[in-house]
Design a protein around this motif. Structure first.
Motif, PDB file in Angstrom:
ATOM      1  N   ALA A  39      69.787   4.542 -22.121  1.00 46.11           N
ATOM      2  CA  ALA A  39      71.239   4.528 -22.324  1.00 46.11           C
ATOM      3  C   ALA A  39      71.599   3.927 -23.680  1.00 46.11           C
ATOM      4  O   ALA A  39      72.471   4.445 -24.390  1.00 46.11           O
ATOM      5  CB  ALA A  39      71.927   3.748 -21.199  1.00 46.11           C
ATOM      6  N   MET A  40      70.911   2.847 -24.058  1.00 45.47           N
ATOM      7  CA  MET A  40      71.197   2.227 -25.359  1.00 45.47           C
ATOM      8  C   MET A  40      70.801   3.153 -26.511  1.00 45.47           C
ATOM      9  O   MET A  40      71.520   3.254 -27.504  1.00 45.47           O
ATOM     10  CB  MET A  40      70.469   0.884 -25.484  1.00 45.47           C
ATOM     11  N   ARG A  41      69.675   3.828 -26.356  1.00 49.55           N
ATOM     12  CA  ARG A  41      69.246   4.757 -27.398  1.00 49.55           C
ATOM     13  C   ARG A  41      70.258   5.906 -27.527  1.00 49.55           C
ATOM     14  O   ARG A  41      70.660   6.275 -28.626  1.00 49.55           O
ATOM     15  CB  ARG A  41      67.861   5.318 -27.092  1.00 49.55           C
ATOM     16  N   GLY A  42      70.678   6.446 -26.389  1.00 42.69           N
ATOM     17  CA  GLY A  42      71.661   7.535 -26.399  1.00 42.69           C
ATOM     18  C   GLY A  42      72.982   7.097 -27.007  1.00 42.69           C
ATOM     19  O   GLY A  42      73.621   7.855 -27.753  1.00 42.69           O
ATOM     20  N   HIS A  43      73.403   5.877 -26.714  1.00 39.99           N
ATOM     21  CA  HIS A  43      74.653   5.356 -27.266  1.00 39.99           C
ATOM     22  C   HIS A  43      74.548   5.206 -28.779  1.00 39.99           C
ATOM     23  O   HIS A  43      75.461   5.587 -29.518  1.00 39.99           O
ATOM     24  CB  HIS A  43      75.001   4.020 -26.609  1.00 39.99           C
ATOM     25  N   LEU A  44      73.440   4.641 -29.248  1.00 39.48           N
ATOM     26  CA  LEU A  44      73.253   4.467 -30.687  1.00 39.48           C
ATOM     27  C   LEU A  44      73.249   5.813 -31.414  1.00 39.48           C
ATOM     28  O   LEU A  44      73.914   5.972 -32.446  1.00 39.48           O
ATOM     29  CB  LEU A  44      71.944   3.721 -30.975  1.00 39.48           C
ATOM     30  N   LEU A  45      72.545   6.771 -30.858  1.00 38.05           N
ATOM     31  CA  LEU A  45      72.490   8.084 -31.503  1.00 38.05           C
ATOM     32  C   LEU A  45      73.861   8.764 -31.508  1.00 38.05           C
ATOM     33  O   LEU A  45      74.248   9.378 -32.504  1.00 38.05           O
ATOM     34  CB  LEU A  45      71.445   8.971 -30.818  1.00 38.05           C
ATOM     35  N   ALA A  46      74.598   8.645 -30.404  1.00 33.54           N
ATOM     36  CA  ALA A  46      75.932   9.254 -30.337  1.00 33.54           C
ATOM     37  C   ALA A  46      76.874   8.577 -31.339  1.00 33.54           C
ATOM     38  O   ALA A  46      77.688   9.250 -31.993  1.00 33.54           O
ATOM     39  CB  ALA A  46      76.490   9.137 -28.919  1.00 33.54           C
ATOM     40  N   LYS A  47      76.763   7.274 -31.481  1.00 31.14           N
ATOM     41  CA  LYS A  47      77.589   6.539 -32.430  1.00 31.14           C
ATOM     42  C   LYS A  47      77.272   6.960 -33.866  1.00 31.14           C
ATOM     43  O   LYS A  47      78.177   7.193 -34.672  1.00 31.14           O
ATOM     44  CB  LYS A  47      77.326   5.040 -32.247  1.00 31.14           C
ATOM     45  N   GLN A  48      75.990   7.063 -34.172  1.00 33.37           N
ATOM     46  CA  GLN A  48      75.587   7.480 -35.513  1.00 33.37           C
ATOM     47  C   GLN A  48      76.024   8.914 -35.806  1.00 33.37           C
ATOM     48  O   GLN A  48      76.435   9.227 -36.924  1.00 33.37           O
ATOM     49  CB  GLN A  48      74.078   7.357 -35.682  1.00 33.37           C
ATOM     50  N   LYS A  49      75.959   9.762 -34.801  1.00 31.21           N
ATOM     51  CA  LYS A  49      76.378  11.152 -34.985  1.00 31.21           C
ATOM     52  C   LYS A  49      77.878  11.226 -35.276  1.00 31.21           C
ATOM     53  O   LYS A  49      78.322  11.989 -36.137  1.00 31.21           O
ATOM     54  CB  LYS A  49      76.036  11.979 -33.746  1.00 31.21           C
ATOM     55  N   LEU A  50      78.662  10.413 -34.569  1.00 34.07           N
ATOM     56  CA  LEU A  50      80.111  10.394 -34.794  1.00 34.07           C
ATOM     57  C   LEU A  50      80.440   9.865 -36.192  1.00 34.07           C
ATOM     58  O   LEU A  50      81.311  10.421 -36.872  1.00 34.07           O
ATOM     59  CB  LEU A  50      80.810   9.546 -33.734  1.00 34.07           C
ATOM     60  N   VAL A  51      79.738   8.820 -36.618  1.00 33.66           N
ATOM     61  CA  VAL A  51      79.980   8.266 -37.955  1.00 33.66           C
ATOM     62  C   VAL A  51      79.608   9.291 -39.029  1.00 33.66           C
ATOM     63  O   VAL A  51      80.327   9.473 -40.008  1.00 33.66           O
ATOM     64  CB  VAL A  51      79.186   6.953 -38.156  1.00 33.66           C
ATOM     65  N   GLY A  52      78.487   9.965 -38.841  1.00 31.80           N
ATOM     66  CA  GLY A  52      78.018  10.937 -39.829  1.00 31.80           C
ATOM     67  C   GLY A  52      78.801  12.230 -39.830  1.00 31.80           C
ATOM     68  O   GLY A  52      78.908  12.901 -40.860  1.00 31.80           O
ATOM     69  N   SER A  53      79.336  12.594 -38.675  1.00 29.68           N
ATOM     70  CA  SER A  53      80.046  13.864 -38.550  1.00 29.68           C
ATOM     71  C   SER A  53      81.198  13.705 -37.550  1.00 29.68           C
ATOM     72  O   SER A  53      81.076  14.091 -36.383  1.00 29.68           O
ATOM     73  CB  SER A  53      79.065  14.945 -38.081  1.00 29.68           C
ATOM     74  N   PRO A  54      82.314  13.127 -37.991  1.00 26.71           N
ATOM     75  CA  PRO A  54      83.435  12.899 -37.074  1.00 26.71           C
ATOM     76  C   PRO A  54      84.002  14.217 -36.535  1.00 26.71           C
ATOM     77  O   PRO A  54      84.303  15.133 -37.287  1.00 26.71           O
ATOM     78  CB  PRO A  54      84.480  12.188 -37.937  1.00 26.71           C
ATOM     79  N   SER A  55      84.063  14.294 -35.225  1.00 21.26           N
ATOM     80  CA  SER A  55      84.661  15.464 -34.567  1.00 21.26           C
ATOM     81  C   SER A  55      85.038  15.073 -33.144  1.00 21.26           C
ATOM     82  O   SER A  55      84.567  14.059 -32.621  1.00 21.26           O
ATOM     83  CB  SER A  55      83.687  16.642 -34.542  1.00 21.26           C
ATOM     84  N   GLU A  56      85.871  15.887 -32.532  1.00 22.81           N
ATOM     85  CA  GLU A  56      86.298  15.632 -31.155  1.00 22.81           C
ATOM     86  C   GLU A  56      85.094  15.684 -30.206  1.00 22.81           C
ATOM     87  O   GLU A  56      84.958  14.857 -29.306  1.00 22.81           O
ATOM     88  CB  GLU A  56      87.354  16.659 -30.732  1.00 22.81           C
ATOM     89  N   ALA A  57      84.224  16.651 -30.417  1.00 18.37           N
ATOM     90  CA  ALA A  57      83.043  16.794 -29.552  1.00 18.37           C
ATOM     91  C   ALA A  57      82.140  15.561 -29.652  1.00 18.37           C
ATOM     92  O   ALA A  57      81.631  15.075 -28.632  1.00 18.37           O
ATOM     93  CB  ALA A  57      82.267  18.049 -29.924  1.00 18.37           C
ATOM     94  N   ASN A  58      81.963  15.051 -30.869  1.00 14.59           N
ATOM     95  CA  ASN A  58      81.132  13.863 -31.039  1.00 14.59           C
ATOM     96  C   ASN A  58      81.795  12.618 -30.462  1.00 14.59           C
ATOM     97  O   ASN A  58      81.108  11.725 -29.959  1.00 14.59           O
ATOM     98  CB  ASN A  58      80.779  13.668 -32.517  1.00 14.59           C
ATOM     99  N   ALA A  59      83.125  12.549 -30.510  1.00 14.62           N
ATOM    100  CA  ALA A  59      83.849  11.428 -29.903  1.00 14.62           C
ATOM    101  C   ALA A  59      83.702  11.462 -28.383  1.00 14.62           C
ATOM    102  O   ALA A  59      83.491  10.425 -27.745  1.00 14.62           O
ATOM    103  CB  ALA A  59      85.318  11.462 -30.304  1.00 14.62           C
ATOM    104  N   VAL A  60      83.772  12.648 -27.808  1.00 15.10           N
ATOM    105  CA  VAL A  60      83.587  12.799 -26.353  1.00 15.10           C
ATOM    106  C   VAL A  60      82.157  12.422 -25.967  1.00 15.10           C
ATOM    107  O   VAL A  60      81.927  11.744 -24.958  1.00 15.10           O
ATOM    108  CB  VAL A  60      83.931  14.244 -25.911  1.00 15.10           C
ATOM    109  N   ALA A  61      81.191  12.829 -26.781  1.00 13.66           N
ATOM    110  CA  ALA A  61      79.788  12.492 -26.511  1.00 13.66           C
ATOM    111  C   ALA A  61      79.572  10.984 -26.566  1.00 13.66           C
ATOM    112  O   ALA A  61      78.821  10.418 -25.764  1.00 13.66           O
ATOM    113  CB  ALA A  61      78.879  13.203 -27.511  1.00 13.66           C
ATOM    114  N   LEU A  62      80.248  10.305 -27.487  1.00 16.14           N
ATOM    115  CA  LEU A  62      80.134   8.850 -27.585  1.00 16.14           C
ATOM    116  C   LEU A  62      80.722   8.182 -26.343  1.00 16.14           C
ATOM    117  O   LEU A  62      80.131   7.246 -25.798  1.00 16.14           O
ATOM    118  CB  LEU A  62      80.819   8.327 -28.848  1.00 16.14           C
ATOM    119  N   LYS A  63      81.868   8.677 -25.874  1.00 15.66           N
ATOM    120  CA  LYS A  63      82.468   8.112 -24.660  1.00 15.66           C
ATOM    121  C   LYS A  63      81.544   8.291 -23.460  1.00 15.66           C
ATOM    122  O   LYS A  63      81.400   7.389 -22.631  1.00 15.66           O
ATOM    123  CB  LYS A  63      83.834   8.741 -24.391  1.00 15.66           C
TER     124      LYS A  63
END
Length: 129
Positions: free
Chosen positions: A50-74
């Motif tokens: 879960a921590m690994r998935g959260h970190l990767l989702a956070k990095q993806k959102l920072v690198g490529s901000p989008s609604e889909a990436n924000a939903v994935a982070l949530k």
């Protein structure tokens, strides 16, 4: 005379009790570790994942901000509930007498059981950026 005899038997009983407690404590801890090992291993891996998935989702959102990436982070944040279960079990095991070193040993045992060789152990703990 009676009071001296009672004092000696109280002192002797106390000494025997302390020796027995000192001998029994490691046996108790090994028993607690064995009983909790399987569940603790599962929770350790779930939280790590879960921590690994959260970190990767956070990095993806920072690198490529989008609604889909924000939903994935949530969604990844919701997955962190697994870490709460892990933390609760850690606290229960501490309450039963285990130390941080013994909990670390349980984590290492879990890793050894899952990872059959060094590459698996590295992959389990590796965070890819």
């Amino acid at each position: 005379m009676r009071s001296v005899s009672r004092r000696i038997s109280f002192t002797g009983g106390l000494a025997i009790g302390l020796v027995l407690a000192f001998i029994a404590m490691p046996i108790w801890k090994v028993a607690v570790m064995r009983v909790g090992q399987e569940r603790f291993a599962i929770l350790t891996f779930e939280c790590d994942d879960a921590m690994r998935g959260h970190l990767l989702a956070k990095q993806k959102l920072v690198g490529s901000p989008s609604e889909a990436n924000a939903v994935a982070l949530k969604a990844a944040e919701i997955g962190l509930v697994d870490c709460q279960d892990y933390d609760l079990m850690r606290k229960q095991l501490i309450r039963w007498g285990l130390t941080d070193n013994e909990l670390s040993e349980m984590s290492l045992i879990a890793i050894e059981e899952k990872g059959t060789d060094l590459r698996d152990v590295v992959r389990i703990h590796e965070i890819r950026y």
